[in-house]
Design an enzyme around this catalytic site. Sequence first.
Site, PDB file in Angstrom:
ATOM      1  N   GLN A  37     -10.216  -2.752   2.389  1.00 15.74           N
ATOM      2  CA  GLN A  37      -9.636  -3.453   3.667  1.00 15.74           C
ATOM      3  C   GLN A  37      -9.728  -2.365   4.858  1.00 15.74           C
ATOM      4  OE1 GLN A  37      -5.863  -4.107   1.410  1.00 15.74           O
ATOM      5  NE2 GLN A  37      -5.044  -3.870   3.731  1.00 15.74           N
TER       6      GLN A  37
ATOM      7  N   HIS B 163       9.465  -3.374   3.368  1.00 10.36           N
ATOM      8  CA  HIS B 163       9.120  -3.581   1.893  1.00 10.36           C
ATOM      9  C   HIS B 163      10.309  -3.947   1.079  1.00 10.36           C
ATOM     10  CE1 HIS B 163       5.525  -1.001   3.078  1.00 10.36           C
ATOM     11  NE2 HIS B 163       5.106  -1.946   2.883  1.00 10.36           N
TER      12      HIS B 163
ATOM     13  N   MET C  92       1.026  -1.228  -0.092  1.00 11.18           N
ATOM     14  CA  MET C  92       0.069   0.047  -0.023  1.00 11.18           C
ATOM     15  C   MET C  92       0.854   1.330  -0.178  1.00 11.18           C
ATOM     16  SD  MET C  92      -3.570  -1.119   1.983  1.00 11.18           S
ATOM     17  CE  MET C  92      -2.768  -0.755   3.698  1.00 11.18           C
ATOM     18  N   GLY C  93       2.176   1.078  -0.366  1.00  9.53           N
ATOM     19  CA  GLY C  93       2.949   2.351  -0.587  1.00  9.53           C
ATOM     20  C   GLY C  93       3.670   2.564   0.942  1.00  9.53           C
TER      21      GLY C  93
ATOM     22  N   SER D 173       6.531  -0.621  10.266  1.00  9.08           N
ATOM     23  CA  SER D 173       5.282  -0.460   9.565  1.00  9.08           C
ATOM     24  C   SER D 173       5.127   0.891   9.178  1.00  9.08           C
ATOM     25  CB  SER D 173       4.218  -0.775  10.749  1.00  9.08           C
ATOM     26  OG  SER D 173       3.037  -0.326  10.329  1.00  9.08           O
TER      27      SER D 173
ATOM     28  N   VAL E 133      11.213  -7.054   9.529  1.00 10.99           N
ATOM     29  CA  VAL E 133      12.162  -6.175   9.843  1.00 10.99           C
ATOM     30  C   VAL E 133      11.900  -5.233  10.755  1.00 10.99           C
ATOM     31  CG1 VAL E 133      13.804  -4.513   8.569  1.00 10.99           C
ATOM     32  CG2 VAL E 133      12.780  -6.426   7.242  1.00 10.99           C
TER      33      VAL E 133
ATOM     34  N   LEU F 102       6.857   3.258   1.544  1.00 14.50           N
ATOM     35  CA  LEU F 102       7.607   1.951   1.553  1.00 14.50           C
ATOM     36  C   LEU F 102       8.694   2.108   2.524  1.00 14.50           C
ATOM     37  CD1 LEU F 102       8.223   1.272  -2.331  1.00 14.50           C
ATOM     38  CD2 LEU F 102       6.363   0.108  -0.743  1.00 14.50           C
TER      39      LEU F 102
HETATM   40  O1  PAF Z   1       0.085  -5.568   3.580  1.00 15.89           O
HETATM   41  C1  PAF Z   1      -0.464  -4.732   2.984  1.00 15.89           C
HETATM   42  O2  PAF Z   1       0.176  -3.670   2.680  1.00 15.89           O
HETATM   43  C2  PAF Z   1      -1.958  -5.112   2.271  1.00 15.89           C
HETATM   44  O3  PAF Z   1      -2.536  -5.649   3.036  1.00 15.89           O
HETATM   45  C3  PAF Z   1      -1.798  -5.682   0.735  1.00 15.89           C
HETATM   46  C4  PAF Z   1      -1.300  -7.097   1.029  1.00 15.89           C
HETATM   47  C5  PAF Z   1      -0.828  -4.819  -0.028  1.00 15.89           C
HETATM   48  C6  PAF Z   1      -3.239  -5.852   0.193  1.00 15.89           C
HETATM   49  O4  PAF Z   1      -3.821  -4.600   0.292  1.00 15.89           O
END
Ligand code: PAF
Length: 284
Positions: free
Chosen positions: A61, A37, A30-31, A184, A175, A33
Amino acid sequence: METVRLPRVMQDTAIKERCRGKSIGLVPTMGALHDGHMALIRAAREENDIAVVSIFVNPTQFAAGEDFEKYPRDIGGDVEKIRELADVLFLPDVSALYPEGHSTSVDVEGLSGLMCGAFRPGHFRGVATVVLKLFNIIQPTRAYFGLKDYQQTAVVRRLVKDLHLPVDVVLCPTVREADGLAMSSRNAYLAPEERKAAPVLYRALAAGADAIKQGEKNASRVREIMREVLAREPLVKEVDYISAYDPETLQELENVEKSGVLLAGGVKIGAARLIDNLVFNGLQ
Ligand code: PAF
């Protein structure tokens, strides 16, 4: 790195590459980063011919009243970070992934209602639905997920198994910052004092893990030990859950064994809802 916005263009490219025998590694994000990531993206780069990163803040979500609007977004910074590593950035907009009249979703029953799912109704339906869309569009050989979101990895593995999806789900270790806080995108919500307090979740889980390593088998006692650590930090506003679970079924355990226990928790500190876990099954 090429940026692709339209699902049909992405899918055509992916199908052509797979037909030419190329492997595709997907890192769905979801960016905003961070180094967690980046570890997934490096693994996708190393293990596949083509590395695709998707950035999409998935509205389905987020429950009503959650942080969809203010979820951190930094496309410019993200592009800089991945430009040398990824071959393709898939960057759809909401109407491309959820066209007007959209009415299909996928529910991984059971697992989705436990742990975080008990506090975020509909969250894992949204995750499973968007992950299935991304798999259909990007046709990955392998898809990379961080173990920080342990329940998400369990839901995705179940989805892949149940629907016979031809994707290898690759799980990568959490990490952490130097003080133990799991990386996060939501850590950005923490004010300086809250940031100092935030590693308490990791410390609580580590205290539970130590007790188990020293022979504690009673899960209620392990729970108490973890809750005591959290209770000593006044900036912990709410403890949604913290307990010992079966790593496969996510059911709460009564007895813990060294092999096969997931310690996981979700707490609120300031405006941030933080989750973390430790799993004793050779994955971490
Ligand atoms: O973990 C995340 O960033 C999100 O839940 C995902 C897997 C990209 C789905 O939107």
